[in-house]
Every structure is written in structure tokens, then in C-alpha cells.
Scaffold this active site. Structure first.
Site, mmCIF file in Angstrom:
data_model
loop_
_atom_site.group_PDB
_atom_site.id
_atom_site.type_symbol
_atom_site.label_atom_id
_atom_site.label_comp_id
_atom_site.label_asym_id
_atom_site.label_seq_id
_atom_site.Cartn_x
_atom_site.Cartn_y
_atom_site.Cartn_z
ATOM 1 N N GLY A 187 0.821 -1.209 0.000
ATOM 2 C CA GLY A 187 0.000 0.000 0.000
ATOM 3 C C GLY A 187 0.855 1.260 0.000
ATOM 4 N N SER A 236 6.511 -4.594 -2.227
ATOM 5 C CA SER A 236 6.182 -3.213 -2.568
ATOM 6 C C SER A 236 6.363 -2.326 -1.331
ATOM 7 C CB SER A 236 4.764 -3.158 -3.143
ATOM 8 O OG SER A 236 4.535 -1.949 -3.804
ATOM 9 N N TRP A 237 5.306 -1.652 -0.861
ATOM 10 C CA TRP A 237 5.442 -0.870 0.363
ATOM 11 C C TRP A 237 5.898 -1.742 1.538
ATOM 12 C CZ3 TRP A 237 6.231 3.445 2.789
ATOM 13 C CH2 TRP A 237 5.970 3.508 4.174
ATOM 14 N N ASP A 246 8.411 -4.880 -14.080
ATOM 15 C CA ASP A 246 7.630 -4.238 -13.027
ATOM 16 C C ASP A 246 7.487 -2.750 -13.355
ATOM 17 O OD1 ASP A 246 6.664 -3.110 -10.651
ATOM 18 O OD2 ASP A 246 7.758 -4.518 -9.381
ATOM 19 N N HIS A 253 4.700 -6.418 -11.541
ATOM 20 C CA HIS A 253 4.716 -6.147 -10.104
ATOM 21 C C HIS A 253 3.853 -7.115 -9.305
ATOM 22 C CE1 HIS A 253 5.384 -3.603 -6.595
ATOM 23 N NE2 HIS A 253 4.079 -3.578 -6.361
#
Length: 317
Positions: free
Chosen positions: A43, A115-116, A270, A298
Site C-alpha cells: 500500500g 512493494s510498500w 515491473d 509487479h
């Protein structure tokens, strides 16, 4: 999906008071005496995904998940009518993670994040290296200006021009000069319809760019208004502040990870978190292995990603 382990039920769950008026929702699954691993969701703002428990052998791992501040079932929600986000920063999340480790009486644990989630994993590991056994990171993201400019100031627009136009649509000419600031205004507007329109446009942009090939399931998930507002508000809040990191800090300080083995799983194509970041982190962190996955973007469901993640968790179990 054959690379995933069978669905693993939650063995225990509950709320942890982390201070500042925040309570985070936590889950415990797998073998209570197994190797501890904590899953850090993306996120920021996406919340726990039940499928995340399936990356680990449930007979070998004790699997911990939690909704970060403002996300999922944690309270207060960033989707509330007038949320106070001042006490929702990267360093609050690092402190929450350490409090959770202490509460569960875990000496050291593996960090697993995409990711985050990779950002939070790196920040925690560089702050508390003696508490980390290994890291498994996917789609590496370090919140540098170049990474934010790529996704939110026109870089990825070269690959997704129609989707970029839809992303810009809620913004007026002034707001388009800095979409992060422009979206911050809209997402906290007194007009509910405006808030929801902006949140959906922000979230659908990620849903449209996340997979190597278009997948309507991602767009459908991200366009849900209740998910989108929470997701968009937290992402904009974090990114317009550079996640409260000095520019390039997480790669600059990779030396603090010395002695901690890690696997970086990165899709070659990605478009959300381009491979250059994972490559530069790998070069700065000699104890890491870079798994550049051909034919993947991704999304965790892109070809080869699940298999590479399972190989990493099995290798560390």
C-alpha cells in the site's frame, strides 16, 4: 497457484494497543513453535491478504500478520470522515512492529514484504538488525524521489497513456503540476462524491499498472470505494512526505543489514517498482540474492513470482 501452500487458518487473532489512539489488528497462524515470520502488507493501506499465509510451510513457520495503522481492521481507519494522520508515519509503523515482536516474545523473526511492505521491512531491519533473521522482499520500493516521479509524475505514463489520462482526470490544471499534492486536496475534500471519485481514480491507476498483462480483477478490487479511500489516503499521505525518509536512505544504509541474508524477488517488467531499485539495493547489500523474474511485472501472481517466493521461504525454513 500451485506454488502456494494450502490455505492456513488463523490460530489466534486480536487487537494490540500501540498508543496514540491506535489499535492494530493481528493474526497468528501456522506452527506456534515454528520459525517466526511477519508479513508486511503493501500500500500502504491495503491490509492483510489471507493468501499471504500461503507463502509459508505451516508445519515449519509461525506466521504473523497485522494491519498497519489506518488499514484493514485496525482503528481508527484512514477512511474515516476526518482522519488524523499525524501519528501515522513510517517510524510509527517501525515502533508498532517492534512492540508486536516484544508482545509475542519473539527473539528474532523473518521479514516478508512486497512493494510498500519491502519499504517497511528495510526500515525496521536497519533500525533493529539484531531482531531480524532474514528478509524476503518482492517488488522493492524505497520511496526515493525518482521512484515517486516514475509512478506519479508521468514516467509510467509512457507505458500506460490512457490509464494516465484517467488518473489525471479528477485534477484541475493547477493540481496536475504536482499530482500528490493535488490528490491530497481532493481526498480530504468536504464533498464525499469528490473524495470517492479521487480515491477510485488513484487506486485504479495502481490496479491498471500492477500486472504484466491487464487483469480486471485488480481494477475491480481497487475500484471498490470503501477500499479505495483508505488505500489512496494513506498512500498519498506517505508519499507526499517521502515516507519521512532522507533521500536514498534505505539504500544508503544497506550496510546495516550486514550478516542478514535476504532474497529480492523482482519482476523484470515491473512498471510500479522498476528493477533498478532492487538492483541498486542488491549491490549495496552483499548478503542479498537478487532473483530477477523474466516475464513478470509487479503483481505477486505474475509468472514466476510465487515460485521464487516459495523457494526463498523454503530455503530459510
Amino acid at each position: 497457484m500451485e506454488e502456494l501452500y494450502p490455505a492456513t487458518p488463523v490460530r489466534a487473532d486480536g487487537m494490540l494497543d500501540v498508543g496514540d489512539g491506535h489499535r492494530i489488528y493481528c493474526q497468528d497462524a501456522g506452527n506456534p513453535d515454528g520459525k517466526p515470520v511477519v508479513v508486511l502488507h503493501g500500500g500502504p493501506g491495503s491490509g492483510i491478504a489471507p493468501v499471504a499465509r500461503r507463502h509459508f510451510d505451516p508445519a515449519a513457520y509461525r506466521i504473523i500478520l497485522f494491519d498497519q495503522r489506518g488499514s484493514g481492521r485496525s482503528t481508527p481507519s484512514a477512511g474515516d470522515p476526518d482522519p488524523d494522520l499525524a501519528r501515522n508515519t513510517l517510524w510509527h509503523l517501525v515502533s508498532d512492529l517492534e512492540l508486536l515482536r516484544e508482545r509475542l516474545r519473539i527473539e528474532r523473526w523473518q521479514l516478508f514484504g512486497g512493494s510498500w511492505g519491502s519499504t517497511l521491512a528495510l526500515a525496521y531491519a536497519q533500525t533493529h538488525p539484531t531482531r531480524v533473521s532474514e528478509l524476503v522482499l518482492r517488488g522493492v520500493f524505497t520511496v526515493r524521489r525518482r521512484e515517486l516521479d516514475w509512478l506519479y509524475r508521468g514516467g509510467a505514463a509512457n507505458l500506460f497513456p490512457a490509464e494516465w489520462d484517467a488518473f489525471l482526470a479528477p485534477l484541475d490544471e493547477r493540481q496536475r503540476e504536482d499530482p500528490l499534492e493535488g490528490y491530497s486536496e481532493l481526498l480530504h475534500s468536504a464533498d464525499r462524491a469528490m473524495r470517492e471519485r479521487a480515491a477510485i481514480a488513484w487506486s485504479v491507476w495502481e490496479g491498471a499498472t500492477v500486472a504484466l498483462l491487464p487483469q480486471t480483477s485488480f481494477v475491480d478490487q481497487y475500484s471498490n470505494p470503501s477500499f479505495a479511500l483508505n488505500f489512496a489516503r494513506l498512500a498519498v499521505h506517505y508519499f507526499r512526505h517521502g515516507a519521512w525518509l532522507e533521500e536514498g536512505q534505505l539504500i544508503r544504509d544497506a550496510g546495516r543489514l550486514a550478516g542478514i541474508p535476504g532474497v529480492l524477488v523482482q519482476g523484470r517488467y515491473d512498471a510500479v517498482c522498476p528493477p533498478i531499485t532492487a538492483y541498486q539495493l542488491h549491490r549495496a547489500w552483499p548478503d542479498s540474492t537478487l532473483r530477477l523474474t523474466e516475464g513478470a511485472g509487479h503483481a505477486v501472481s505474475d509468472p514466476g513470482i510465487l515460485a521464487a517466493l516459495r523457494e526463498a521461504t523454503d530455503g530459510f525454513r
